[in-house]
Design a protein around this motif. Structure first.
Motif, PDB file in Angstrom:
ATOM      1  N   UNK A 274       0.873  -1.181   0.000  1.00 13.12           N
ATOM      2  CA  UNK A 274       0.000   0.000   0.000  1.00 13.12           C
ATOM      3  C   UNK A 274       0.906   1.226   0.000  1.00 13.12           C
ATOM      4  N   UNK A 275       0.587   2.259  -0.792  1.00 10.36           N
ATOM      5  CA  UNK A 275       1.515   3.375  -0.986  1.00 10.36           C
ATOM      6  C   UNK A 275       1.868   4.127   0.308  1.00 10.36           C
ATOM      7  N   UNK A 276       3.062   4.708   0.303  1.00  8.74           N
ATOM      8  CA  UNK A 276       3.500   5.531   1.436  1.00  8.74           C
ATOM      9  C   UNK A 276       4.015   6.868   0.906  1.00  8.74           C
ATOM     10  N   UNK A 277       3.673   7.900   1.609  1.00 11.06           N
ATOM     11  CA  UNK A 277       4.149   9.236   1.259  1.00 11.06           C
ATOM     12  C   UNK A 277       5.029   9.711   2.405  1.00 11.06           C
ATOM     13  N   UNK A 278       6.333   9.792   2.140  1.00  4.84           N
ATOM     14  CA  UNK A 278       7.272  10.152   3.201  1.00  4.84           C
ATOM     15  C   UNK A 278       7.755  11.590   2.986  1.00  4.84           C
ATOM     16  N   UNK A 279       7.447  12.438   3.935  1.00 12.54           N
ATOM     17  CA  UNK A 279       7.829  13.842   3.825  1.00 12.54           C
ATOM     18  C   UNK A 279       8.953  14.124   4.828  1.00 12.54           C
ATOM     19  N   UNK A 280      10.060  14.558   4.295  1.00 11.21           N
ATOM     20  CA  UNK A 280      11.240  14.765   5.131  1.00 11.21           C
ATOM     21  C   UNK A 280      11.540  16.257   5.190  1.00 11.21           C
ATOM     22  N   UNK A 281      11.176  16.890   6.324  1.00 10.06           N
ATOM     23  CA  UNK A 281      11.462  18.320   6.381  1.00 10.06           C
ATOM     24  C   UNK A 281      12.619  18.617   7.323  1.00 10.06           C
ATOM     25  N   UNK A 282      13.402  17.579   7.626  1.00  6.54           N
ATOM     26  CA  UNK A 282      14.548  17.781   8.524  1.00  6.54           C
ATOM     27  C   UNK A 282      15.798  18.124   7.720  1.00  6.54           C
ATOM     28  N   UNK A 283      16.646  18.937   8.297  1.00  9.80           N
ATOM     29  CA  UNK A 283      17.973  19.191   7.733  1.00  9.80           C
ATOM     30  C   UNK A 283      18.973  19.019   8.872  1.00  9.80           C
ATOM     31  N   UNK A 300       9.629  12.971  -0.404  1.00 10.74           N
ATOM     32  CA  UNK A 300       9.831  14.383  -0.724  1.00 10.74           C
ATOM     33  C   UNK A 300      10.610  15.034   0.410  1.00 10.74           C
ATOM     34  N   UNK A 301      11.718  15.683   0.078  1.00 10.07           N
ATOM     35  CA  UNK A 301      12.392  16.449   1.122  1.00 10.07           C
ATOM     36  C   UNK A 301      12.006  17.921   0.980  1.00 10.07           C
ATOM     37  N   UNK A 303      13.484  20.530  -0.121  1.00 11.09           N
ATOM     38  CA  UNK A 303      13.750  21.177  -1.403  1.00 11.09           C
ATOM     39  C   UNK A 303      12.757  20.752  -2.476  1.00 11.09           C
ATOM     40  N   UNK A 304      12.363  19.461  -2.433  1.00 14.77           N
ATOM     41  CA  UNK A 304      11.387  18.969  -3.403  1.00 14.77           C
ATOM     42  C   UNK A 304      10.073  19.731  -3.235  1.00 14.77           C
ATOM     43  N   UNK A 305       9.651  19.882  -1.984  1.00  7.83           N
ATOM     44  CA  UNK A 305       8.393  20.588  -1.724  1.00  7.83           C
ATOM     45  C   UNK A 305       8.496  22.034  -2.181  1.00  7.83           C
ATOM     46  N   UNK A 306       9.654  22.630  -1.892  1.00  9.94           N
ATOM     47  CA  UNK A 306       9.867  24.019  -2.313  1.00  9.94           C
ATOM     48  C   UNK A 306       9.785  24.124  -3.838  1.00  9.94           C
ATOM     49  N   UNK A 307      10.328  23.111  -4.520  1.00  9.21           N
ATOM     50  CA  UNK A 307      10.283  23.077  -5.982  1.00  9.21           C
ATOM     51  C   UNK A 307       8.847  23.027  -6.491  1.00  9.21           C
ATOM     52  N   UNK A 308       8.014  22.206  -5.812  1.00  8.62           N
ATOM     53  CA  UNK A 308       6.606  22.098  -6.195  1.00  8.62           C
ATOM     54  C   UNK A 308       5.923  23.445  -6.020  1.00  8.62           C
ATOM     55  N   UNK A 309       6.244  24.085  -4.894  1.00 12.86           N
ATOM     56  CA  UNK A 309       5.637  25.389  -4.624  1.00 12.86           C
ATOM     57  C   UNK A 309       6.035  26.400  -5.702  1.00 12.86           C
ATOM     58  N   UNK A 310       7.315  26.389  -6.068  1.00 10.66           N
ATOM     59  CA  UNK A 310       7.780  27.331  -7.101  1.00 10.66           C
ATOM     60  C   UNK A 310       7.074  27.084  -8.430  1.00 10.66           C
TER      61      UNK A 310
ATOM     62  N   UNK B 161       9.095  14.551  -9.029  1.00 10.81           N
ATOM     63  CA  UNK B 161       8.974  15.718  -8.146  1.00 10.81           C
ATOM     64  C   UNK B 161       8.878  17.025  -8.905  1.00 10.81           C
ATOM     65  N   UNK B 162       8.583  16.922 -10.209  1.00  8.79           N
ATOM     66  CA  UNK B 162       8.388  18.148 -10.974  1.00  8.79           C
ATOM     67  C   UNK B 162       7.016  18.106 -11.609  1.00  8.79           C
ATOM     68  N   UNK B 163       5.988  18.329 -10.797  1.00  7.26           N
ATOM     69  CA  UNK B 163       4.633  18.198 -11.321  1.00  7.26           C
ATOM     70  C   UNK B 163       4.357  19.203 -12.428  1.00  7.26           C
ATOM     71  N   UNK B 164       3.899  18.689 -13.561  1.00  8.20           N
ATOM     72  CA  UNK B 164       3.545  19.558 -14.681  1.00  8.20           C
ATOM     73  C   UNK B 164       2.042  19.622 -14.842  1.00  8.20           C
ATOM     74  N   UNK B 165       1.636  19.915 -16.061  1.00  4.38           N
ATOM     75  CA  UNK B 165       0.202  20.059 -16.330  1.00  4.38           C
ATOM     76  C   UNK B 165      -0.532  18.740 -16.064  1.00  4.38           C
ATOM     77  N   UNK B 166       0.104  17.621 -16.469  1.00  5.90           N
ATOM     78  CA  UNK B 166      -0.557  16.323 -16.310  1.00  5.90           C
ATOM     79  C   UNK B 166      -0.838  16.004 -14.848  1.00  5.90           C
ATOM     80  N   UNK B 167       0.080  16.429 -13.972  1.00  7.34           N
ATOM     81  CA  UNK B 167      -0.090  16.180 -12.546  1.00  7.34           C
ATOM     82  C   UNK B 167      -1.418  16.739 -12.063  1.00  7.34           C
TER      83      UNK B 167
END
Lengths: 423, 272
Positions: A274-283, A300-301, A303-310, B161-167
């Motif tokens: 069953x899927x797992x979503x692991x969020x790592x916000x530690x540095x 997702x660490x 930086x990954x989350x920050x990338x999604x936000x950007x 980890x680079x969600x695009x339009x499809x995401x």
């Protein structure tokens, strides 16, 4: 009638001004009553949130300037703020600009956090309150109902509301793309940091059912768990507890990995994949990033989350452009409606007056002729109707065209006077 | 009449395909509604086509490649519409309906559009049981394939980890996995029944239940692949990516059973 907007927002006024003129639940009813007492304000609504205070009014076109002064004066007077202090922060919109403004505000394009969903509810509430006070009429009713439907269109046709622009919201959004509904899912917090707590709060707000807190010191875990009515466990139980966790938020101060790849492998086997979503916000990081290569595991660490936000911020700008297009179209439609609405009574009156004249004259003539075959009677009817329509065609189409161009006022009045339509 | 029904269905499938693909990039709630409406009409037009053929020629189900292609297309549309009663995800249409359109378009390009000659030995009502069961099973596998492709795309978005339009456009992995699973749990029993009824019919017609005709062999291979996914899923938790990959492989087997056997390997099931 013209729509007039007088207000100030986070874009024009600092918070110390905004708080002086904001309305509370207690005094907004009184405010609306005072507003519609202004002699030139026919309909009125007040929207007051922490970011804006805006007064919408339907006023006579000729008294626009007077109404503007009255409303500014009302705001100053009601809150006992000198007008001179308020005035530099106030903006005024009328006509097309005021309609566009209402639509943009309702669609959350004018918000401090573009796309945030609360503003629509706040506008609905403001409108309902004014409607209950009987302060709204045909124009504002139509304007606000239209604004609600525009906001809905923007929400369904653009992704403006879906683009999470904070890290914890991005985490919730990702979780939803992995698990679908979050109901019945379990989130585990490893370490008791503030940011982890915030993310957990958002997840619980989105439906996550169970919270487990794992911490080096059990006391701290128990304290945090009780805030979520969740369970607490010590770090020794980590691996056993992991099997029951769908979402993991890790934020310990540990120097090495708290969860390594092998552990994820073992846990996943126990979970039957069953899927797992692991969020790592530690540095430094708590979770081995290579665990992301394991099927059904998403790591997702920070930086990954920050990338999604950007990426979302970028997407949101594009979506905002789409939303502006939708709004421009809706504004045009609304203005068309209002203009044709204004020209309409004149045209109807002109037509019915002419028809009355025609009917009366035809009847008189028919009586005089006496024995007339049905076919001939019909011919006379048709003839007179055609004459009437041909004569009325130029003025009616001129009125309609002027209405669409927005130059209706003068022409309307002239036609009414010329044919004595107001008698 | 027949031709009118077929042309109408082809045109409607084209409209539906276009709108489903358009909905991938253009978020307007009217677009999927147009697609869905055309799809219902296409289903009816194809139904009309088969009705006219039955009234005129007897047994039109799958006796020629032309009819098979149209019938397969009809089954896909039907299964898709049934599945969307539960899963209201118009994006799925973009991955499934083009297939129905391509099959119909291929039928339109075939030179021989007649009803196939069936040997007298095969004139039996088993045709109406064996053929629909097998085709509906295959249609379900098309849906499983569509959901599988969507799953892999969405998984790639999440893993990279680079969600695009499809995401944003695609539904959640959980939903895609469950569509895949549901399609397989409906499709697999249908395929099983299709093989069993075919075998009974073969006993009547040819006097043997099984004679390793290429179609039979490849159906069995297809069956084994899907049996493996379902087994793995229920026992060791083959879900998500593995299930998606298997339903794509399984679908390749379906396609080969359908086309490859007819066009490359000749056998008892080949069309004229």
């Amino acid at each position: 009638m013209e729509i007039l907007l007088v207000g100030l927002s986070h874009k024009t006024a600092p918070v110390d001004i905004r708080e002086k003129v904001s309305f509370s639940e207690r005094n907004i009813g009184e405010g609306i009553r005072a507003l519609v007492e202004c002699p030139n304000v026919h309909e009125g609504t007040i929207l007051s949130t922490c970011n804006r205070v805006e007064v919408f009014a339907a006023v006579s076109r000729k008294e626009l300037e007077a109404a503007r002064r009255e409303i500014a004066g009302f705001l100053a007077h009601f809150h006992n703020v000198p007008l001179t202090e308020l005035e530099p922060h106030l903006y005024f919109r009328s006509g097309e600009a005021s309609v566009a403004h209402v639509f943009r505000v309702a669609s959350s394009l004018d918000s401090m956090m573009v796309g945030e969903p609360q503003i629509l509810g706040q506008i609905k509430e403001a409108y309902n309150l004014a409607a209950r006070e009987r302060a709204t009429g045909e124009i504002l009713n139509r304007l606000f109902h239209k604004a609600f439907s525009v906001a809905k269109r923007v929400r369904t046709e653009t992704r403006i509301a879906a683009c999470a622009v904070s890290i914890s919201f991005a985490a919730v959004e990702l979780a939803k793309k992995i698990f679908g509904e979050l109901e019945g899912k379990t989130v585990m917090l490893i370490g008791a940091g503030e940011m982890a707590e915030l993310a957990a709060r958002h997840l619980v707000g989105s439906g996550v059912g169970r919270v487990v807190v794992v911490n080096r010191t059990l006391e701290r875990a128990i304290a945090l768990a009780s805030a979520f009515t969740g369970e607490a466990a010590s770090l020794d139980e980590l691996e056993d507890r992991l099997a029951g966790a769908d979402i993991v938020i890790s934020s310990t101060g540990a120097p090495g990995f708290v969860i390594d790849r092998e552990m994820v492998h073992r846990v996943l086997k126990k979970r039957k994949n069953r899927p797992m979503f692991l969020i790592d916000i530690a540095v430094p990081r708590d979770i081995d990033p290579t665990a992301n290569d394991i099927g059904n595991v998403y790591v997702y660490d920070i930086d990954d989350l920050e990338g999604v936000v950007q990426a979302n911020i970028k997407a949101r700008t594009q979506e905002a452009a789409k939303a502006e297009e939708i709004i421009a179209g809706e504004v045009r439609q609304f203005l068309d409606w209002r203009r044709s609405r204004e020209a309409f009574p004149t045209i109807v009156k002109l037509r019915s007056w002419a028809e009355e004249v025609r009917r009366a004259e035809v009847e008189k003539t028919m009586k005089k002729i006496g024995n007339l075959s049905d076919a001939d009677a019909k011919r006379i009817e048709a003839l007179t109707e055609t004459i009437l329509n041909k004569i009325l065609h130029p003025p009616v189409s001129r009125l309609k065209r002027a209405a669409h161009r927005g130059e209706d006022g003068d022409l309307n009045e002239m036609v009414r006077k010329l044919f004595d339509l107001d008698e | 009449m027949e031709f009118i029904f077929f042309s109408a269905s082809l045109f409607l499938l084209f409209v539906a395909t276009l709108h489903y693909l358009l909905f991938l990039v253009y978020r307007n709630p009217v677009v999927p509604r147009v697609a869905r409406f055309s799809l219902f009409l296409a289903l009816a037009a194809q139904g009309g086509f088969f009705l006219v053929r039955t009234l005129g020629g007897g047994m039109p189900l799958g006796t020629s490649l032309y009819e098979s292609l149209i019938f397969f297309s009809w089954c896909i549309v039907l299964c898709y519409l049934l599945l969307t009663l539960k899963y209201k995800i118009p994006v799925l249409g973009a991955f499934v309906i083009p297939m129905a359109f391509i099959l119909s378009a291929a039928a339109a390009l075939l030179p021989n559009k007649g009803t196939g000659e069936i040997p007298p030995a095969l004139k039996s009502y088993w045709l109406f049981i064996h053929v629909p069961l097998s085709f509906l099973g295959d249609a379900m596998f098309v849906l499983a394939f569509g959901a599988g492709v969507m799953y892999l795309l969405q998984e790639k978005q999440l893993k990279s980890k680079k969600p695009g339009v499809l995401y944003h456009r695609l539904p959640s992995l959980e939903v895609l996995d469950s569509i895949n699973y549901r399609a397989l749990t409906i499709g697999f029993p249908l395929l099983t029944l299709g093989i069993i009824t075919g075998s009974i019919w073969a006993q009547y017609a040819w006097g043997a239940y099984w004679q390793w005709d290429p179609k039979e062999t490849w159906s069995l291979i297809t069956w084994l692949i899907y049996a493996a996914v379902l087994h793995g899923r229920l026992t060791v938790g083959w879900r998500g990516r593995k299930a998606a990959v298997f339903s794509i492989v399984g679908f390749a087997a379906v396609l080969f059973t359908f086309f490859g056997v007819n066009l490359i390997l000749k056998g008892l099931h080949s069309y004229n």
